[in-house]
Design an enzyme around this catalytic site. Sequence first.
Site, PDB file in Angstrom:
ATOM      1  N   ASP A  36       7.124  -4.628   8.899  1.00 15.33           N
ATOM      2  CA  ASP A  36       7.953  -3.670   9.620  1.00 15.33           C
ATOM      3  C   ASP A  36       7.970  -3.832  11.138  1.00 15.33           C
ATOM      4  O   ASP A  36       9.014  -4.033  11.752  1.00 15.33           O
ATOM      5  CB  ASP A  36       7.505  -2.239   9.281  1.00 15.33           C
ATOM      6  CG  ASP A  36       7.528  -1.968   7.792  1.00 15.33           C
ATOM      7  OD1 ASP A  36       7.694  -2.914   7.015  1.00 15.33           O
ATOM      8  OD2 ASP A  36       7.369  -0.809   7.407  1.00 15.33           O
ATOM      9  N   GLU A  53      -4.744   0.099   1.637  1.00 15.58           N
ATOM     10  CA  GLU A  53      -3.499  -0.617   1.891  1.00 15.58           C
ATOM     11  C   GLU A  53      -3.722  -1.800   2.825  1.00 15.58           C
ATOM     12  O   GLU A  53      -3.148  -2.870   2.650  1.00 15.58           O
ATOM     13  CB  GLU A  53      -2.477   0.340   2.503  1.00 15.58           C
ATOM     14  CG  GLU A  53      -1.128  -0.284   2.787  1.00 15.58           C
ATOM     15  CD  GLU A  53      -0.147   0.710   3.396  1.00 15.58           C
ATOM     16  OE1 GLU A  53       1.020   0.327   3.593  1.00 15.58           O
ATOM     17  OE2 GLU A  53      -0.537   1.868   3.667  1.00 15.58           O
TER      18      GLU A  53
END
Length: 716
Positions: free
Chosen positions: A489, A686
Amino acid sequence: MTGLIWHGTQDFQSFQSARHACDQGDGLSGYTWTEHDPREGGVQVLNDPRNNVKVTTELLKVQGGEHGGSWAARIKGEPLNPGIPSRTSFIFYFGIEGLGGIDMDTDEDENGVEGPIKFSGSTPDLGDFVIRVADGPDNNAVTSGPHAHAFADRIGKTHFVGLRLPAGDVWKSREHIMNAVLKHAQSVIAPYQDPAKGAPDPSFVLQLPDEVYSSSNLYAIQKSFDGEFQFDVFFESGSAKHRLSSSHLDGGVPAFKERFSKKFNEKFPLPGGASDSLTAFSKAITSNLLGGVGYFYGDSIMDSSMTHEWDEDETSEGFHLLQIGAWDNDFSLEILKDWINLIDEDGWVAREQILGEEARSKVPDEFIAQVPSYANPPTLTMAVTAFINRLKTFDSGPSDADLGLDHGANSQVVMEDGAPQSRDVYLRNPELAQEVLRSIYPKLKRHYDWFRRTQRGQIKQYGRRARSRTEAYRWRGRTETHVLTSGMDDYPRGPPHAGELHLDLMSWMAFFTRTMRDIAGYIGETDDEKAFVTIEKAMLDNLEDLHWSEEDQMYCDVDVNSDDESYFVCHKGYLSLFPFLLGLLEPSSPHLGPIFDILRSPDHLWSPYGIRSLSASHPEFGQGENYWKGPIWIQMNFMALSSLYKVYAKEPGPNQARAREIYVELRKNVIDNVFKEYERTGYVWEQYDALTGEGRRSHPFTGWTSLVSMILAEKY
């Protein structure tokens, strides 16, 4: 649909934070499947310190009949700390949307039900079925507390409610069930408003109302306990004609756990000398991945008008399936086929599959609408490549025909103890494998063509020279600060421009082309295979011509400045590694050495915990939202280890010895850190901090982080 809600009854406040869907904000000290097999069932453990209870759910699936078979579940609990009270209330619910119905067969009683409770129902998909709930032998209810005598007729019983919800509202079951408890509690507590009387014990107040509305499509039953408890839920399919009992769970769960351990040791063998705790860790993260697979349906929201000025010239599942396929090839193919079936007539598949109102309720508004010109890394190609590799290396032993077991693609071996076992049908039968590949090939090719058409970059302009006049790519849908479509991102990029070229997408397209080449070759599409060989060469040539910066000694994005001149945008990090990560470079490539220099340098990407996403010397390292500006991602480290293991440490080349050294060190660093953080926190994460190795962001995150099991077993 079915579900479970629980809360403590030590005080009234615990009801407001009742457990339902597991969420990282719940404050649980760990929740995980310790064993799980999609075909057989599993064991899940949840530690709830707020309510001082360890909850274990055990699930067994029993195949048979025409509607998916039956299942049995055991929910049991014990105090985390035996020295303090553990008082809990559990609500099991089930409901149906659409056609069909459910009835409560057990006689209703306004004070609750004693003994087992039974329901029967029918739907077009499930046929006729029965649901039964039975207590364990040693449960204790809360029997003492303020005003206990006034509630003597209700103590220790199963309480219930049947509700008629509007169409499309069954997914909001928690809200409706909690409201039913609150409404009942308000009526019960009304006579005790005088402070001198004092309120009754929460155990006697926070109960379902023991009433059923006509044509109910949602039922809930509630059981409350003091200390250890156990209750069983049975779903019996009418077409399977099963009659399940607690004895099935008594013997079936230990047998399942033994089978699971045996299969796990075969599929993901750990190195010699691995500790019991490391083995349990590897089992748990694999089980969580398998246990997290779900079936979702509904509609998506699309916005074809969304665009940016730099896009106006044009009209992650793959990692998961690597591990699922290694565990159960046939199951992974079912998932793969479902994903590929999402590809539309244009060849597009939405980046996010947010299907239906329930799914949308959990997603920020800005991410809901999907744009049909936006892509996502084609990681599903990894799953297809892995399947082909399994086909090429599978040792089938005796054929199904030899064993008298050739009953088609949906058949299974039934073991002596009654448990089903996947027989790797598609691996044992090359004709079926060919059939699968032929069935997915047209849509996958359409998807490939969509990428080449919609994500095409510009070559002729801005003074660029390349051997191929067509092969260059850029992600559509970026903003000034993000390229969400790339999956990385906030990774540093150049300013948005219609002429920019993205290294990672170019690399993905070369990998995608190689996959299409392999499929075409395997199914005998020789003309397509030759075309893909030509395109792959053109892509690899242009990777060198357009993206290698001799001055910076690294692969880079390309952008356009205010003078309309092309220039390199070079940021040492995951992006600059992509041709290596996807195994696109030959072992003899002169660029491999400079890549290893960046990767192995502690000043840049190397850490004791894994490869960082951005150089520690970069001015943006750790800045902003710090998502891909330093943190360690396990799937990217897996890609690096896979390329090292399968190509650069294996095949002769000037960097082979160095590749072997890096592989050994990196593998140890990744395993040690993820395991250390799992033991410290109870979760895998994550991502991991670039400087300390501590787990960061979402947890538990047993999607691609579960790849550590593959790394442990060296299955790439």
